[in-house]
Design an enzyme around this catalytic site. Structure first.
Site, PDB file in Angstrom:
ATOM      1  CB  SER A   1      -0.871  -0.105   1.397  1.00 15.82           C
ATOM      2  OG  SER A   1      -1.682   1.244   1.500  1.00 15.82           O
TER       3      SER A   1
ATOM      4  CE  LYS B   1      -2.973  -2.505  -0.187  1.00 14.10           C
ATOM      5  NZ  LYS B   1      -4.169  -2.210  -1.431  1.00 14.10           N
TER       6      LYS B   1
ATOM      7  CG  HIS C   1      -4.969  -0.847   3.741  1.00 11.28           C
ATOM      8  ND1 HIS C   1      -5.190  -0.348   2.692  1.00 11.28           N
ATOM      9  CD2 HIS C   1      -4.415   0.027   4.419  1.00 11.28           C
ATOM     10  CE1 HIS C   1      -4.440   0.652   2.472  1.00 11.28           C
ATOM     11  NE2 HIS C   1      -3.954   1.100   3.544  1.00 11.28           N
ATOM     12  CG  ASN C   2      -7.358  -1.554  -0.591  1.00 10.82           C
ATOM     13  OD1 ASN C   2      -6.350  -1.183  -0.050  1.00 10.82           O
ATOM     14  ND2 ASN C   2      -7.351  -1.585  -1.898  1.00 10.82           N
TER      15      ASN C   2
ATOM     16  CD  GLU D   1      -7.648   3.120  -0.006  1.00  8.85           C
ATOM     17  OE1 GLU D   1      -6.492   2.540   0.274  1.00  8.85           O
ATOM     18  OE2 GLU D   1      -8.154   3.256  -1.176  1.00  8.85           O
TER      19      GLU D   1
HETATM   20  C1  6PG Z   1      -3.353   1.429  -1.484  1.00  9.63           C
HETATM   21  C2  6PG Z   1      -4.617   1.456  -2.517  1.00  9.63           C
HETATM   22  C3  6PG Z   1      -4.543   0.733  -3.722  1.00  9.63           C
HETATM   23  C4  6PG Z   1      -6.012   0.684  -4.320  1.00  9.63           C
HETATM   24  C5  6PG Z   1      -6.396   1.903  -4.949  1.00  9.63           C
HETATM   25  C6  6PG Z   1      -7.759   1.862  -5.812  1.00  9.63           C
HETATM   26  O1  6PG Z   1      -3.325   0.835  -0.508  1.00  9.63           O
HETATM   27  O2  6PG Z   1      -2.259   1.758  -2.134  1.00  9.63           O
HETATM   28  O3  6PG Z   1      -5.574   0.861  -1.564  1.00  9.63           O
HETATM   29  O4  6PG Z   1      -4.276  -0.621  -3.456  1.00  9.63           O
HETATM   30  O5  6PG Z   1      -6.079  -0.306  -5.301  1.00  9.63           O
HETATM   31  O6  6PG Z   1      -6.524   2.964  -3.890  1.00  9.63           O
HETATM   32  O7  6PG Z   1      -8.605   1.688  -5.140  1.00  9.63           O
HETATM   33  P1  6PG Z   1     -10.219   1.639  -5.708  1.00  9.63           P
HETATM   34  O8  6PG Z   1      -9.890   2.061  -7.150  1.00  9.63           O
HETATM   35  O9  6PG Z   1     -10.773   0.424  -5.340  1.00  9.63           O
HETATM   36  O10 6PG Z   1     -10.886   2.877  -4.987  1.00  9.63           O
END
Ligand code: 6PG
Length: 485
Positions: free
Chosen positions: A131, A186, A189-190, A193
């Site tokens: 990430s 991960k 984590h997303n 996010e």
């Molecule tokens: C990271 C992000 C990355 C992710 C993008 C796009 O940890 O660097 O989580 O891995 O793929 O942010 O995510 P979306 O297109 O689903 O918003």
């Protein structure tokens, strides 16, 4: 004797290129390969120009030949079929004890499958979350490796060297667990996010619509918030985005179409939460908020037909802005509490011995959700590694107690103003549900038993005894089976 490289990397898109440069900065020699081989030359003549110990190779055979044993090959390619195809083409050239690492956003079940399949061939496998985007890959990502535990000693030094550092100097990379554990973490984590981003967007919408603030004013607020307990990468970039001007000098954010994209990891988190029966409401609301935003044409049409209240806030804007800050922080806390609840269930379901303090620790730097707040989560798990729920930790309990009036005011006001706040409000509903010793599920069980003889348990009898009532006098005495999905 020919010099061999420490590690090989396949896939020279933006993340792959930056990871190579990062590894090289830390003294590692890297052999690089890309299916479209012209990219290898472009990389060597471009970003890698003048560097020692980055070797371009033009076939799988050449790559395998160039690596020191046991070989370590990292794949930085699109998740899915491409990974399986690459593994298929690599495996015949590798020896027992060699290692393949998948650094894409792969689904954790694919990672579990690959770990097991490769184990049968004597090949080690790691699926690692990476990430931090381009910047992270180049200067220090947060890394979440999982897979075959025997593989960890082979890459621990490289991974911890290239990873970001938390404020206390700890590397933002630790072994997460077996099989798909790293990719699962991960994925969560997303999901978190997604939740953090949605919460920030709701705060923005309230300030914009309810308080009529300009992007510059909001930028100042977010920059101020970033100095306090909300300090995080996402708050910081939001402050920067809001003050960013288009070529004509007007705020760029206003010109961006309001339809959110998504690549699927938030959705996967929601699906896993549903599979696990874990109430991760905020992340799921954040995914649905993106889905709703994508219905642009339909919304534009509906906006002309469906009426709502006057959305202008009438009270004191300064104190309401502070209420929004508190609502954002309290909701964020719920989101992380839910995320860690899900991780706990996943640990049980898949037999992973997850270290929650360590997970919080590797998220403190390098990744998209990095924040001061994660330091507090780490401390909570340091205090009590068996903490059932973050909300029960003294620090978090105290924050919620102090902030909940503001939070309730913000949710109530948003409803009055007709501003959609699915994440703020679902977080609050979760909180009120979680702290309830009695929920209306008693009535729900009665309904299920009434129409389908699904049975219920009683408060005045031991758990595990099931009862059926003939509610209408017409149904029979036979009840249906009592299983839970
Ligand atoms: C990271 C992000 C990355 C992710 C993008 C796009 O940890 O660097 O989580 O891995 O793929 O942010 O995510 P979306 O297109 O689903 O918003």
């Amino acid at each position: 004797m020919e010099v061999k490289a420490d590690i090989g990397l396949i896939g020279l898109a933006v993340m792959g290129q930056n990871l190579v440069l990062n590894m090289n900065d830390h003294g590692y020699s890297v052999a690089v390969y890309n299916r479209t081989t012209s990219r290898v030359d472009e990389f060597l003549k471009g970003p890698a120009e003048g560097r020692k110990n980055i070797y371009g190779v033009y076939s799988i055979e050449e790559l395998v030949d160039k690596l020191a044993r046991p070989r370590k090959i990292m794949l930085m390619v699109k998740a899915g079929e491409v990974v399986d195809k690459l593994i298929d083409s690599l495996i015949h050239h590798l020896d027992k004890g060699d290692l393949i690492i998948d650094g894409g956003n792969s689904h954790f079940l694919d990672t579990t499958r690959r770990t097991k399949e490769l184990d049968k061939e004597g090949i080690l496998f790691i699926g690692t979350g990476v990430s931090g985007g381009e910047e992270g890959a180049r200067h220090g990502p947060s890394l979440m490796p999982g897979g075959n535990p025997g593989a960890w000693p082979l890459v621990k030094d490289i991974f911890q060297a290239i990873s970001a550092r938390a404020p206390d100097g700890a590397p933002c990379c630790e072994w997460m667990g077996e099989d798909g554990a790293g990719h699962y973490i991960k994925m969560v984590h997303n999901g978190i996010e997604y939740g953090d981003m949605q919460l920030i967007c709701e705060a923005y919408q309230l300030m914009k619509t309810g308080l009529g603030m300009s992007p510059d004013e909001m930028s100042r607020i977010f920059k101020e918030w970033d100095k306090g307990e909300l300090n995080s990468f996402l708050i910081e970039i939001t402050g920067n985005i809001l003050s960013f001007k288009d070529e004509d000098g007007s705020p760029l954010v206003e010109k961006i179409l309001d339809t959110a994209g998504q690549k699927g990891t938030g959705k996967w988190t929601g699906i896993s939460a549903l599979d696990m029966g874990s109430p991760v409401t905020l992340i799921v609301e954040a995914v649905f908020a993106r889905c709703l935003s994508a219905l642009k044409e339909e919304r534009v049409k509906a906006s002309r037909i469906l009426k709502g209240p006057d959305s202008q806030f009438k009270g004191n804007p300064k104190s309401f802005t502070e209420d929004i800050r508190k609502a954002l922080f309290a909701s964020k806390l719920i989101s992380y509490a839910q995320g860690f609840m899900l991780l706990r269930e996943a640990g049980k379901e898949y037999g992973w011995n997850l270290d929650f303090g360590s997970i919080a620790s590797v998220w403190r730097g390098g990744c998209i959700i990095r924040s001061s707040f994660l330091g507090k989560i780490k401390e909570a798990f340091d205090r009590n590694p068996y903490l059932q729920n973050l909300l029960l930790d003294d620090y978090f309990k105290g924050i919620i107690a102090e902030y909940q009036l503001s939070w309730r005011k913000v949710v109530g006001t948003s409803i009055e103003l007709g501003v959609s706040v699915p994440a703020f409000s679902s977080a609050l509903s979760f909180y009120d549900g979680y702290r309830s010793d009695r929920l209306p599920a008693s009535l729900l069980q009665a309904q299920r038993d009434y129409f389908g003889a699904h049975t219920y348990e009683r408060v005045d009898r031991p758990r595990g005894q099931f009862f059926h009532t003939n509610w209408t006098g017409r149904g029979g005495e036979v009840s249906s089976g009592t299983y839970n999905v």
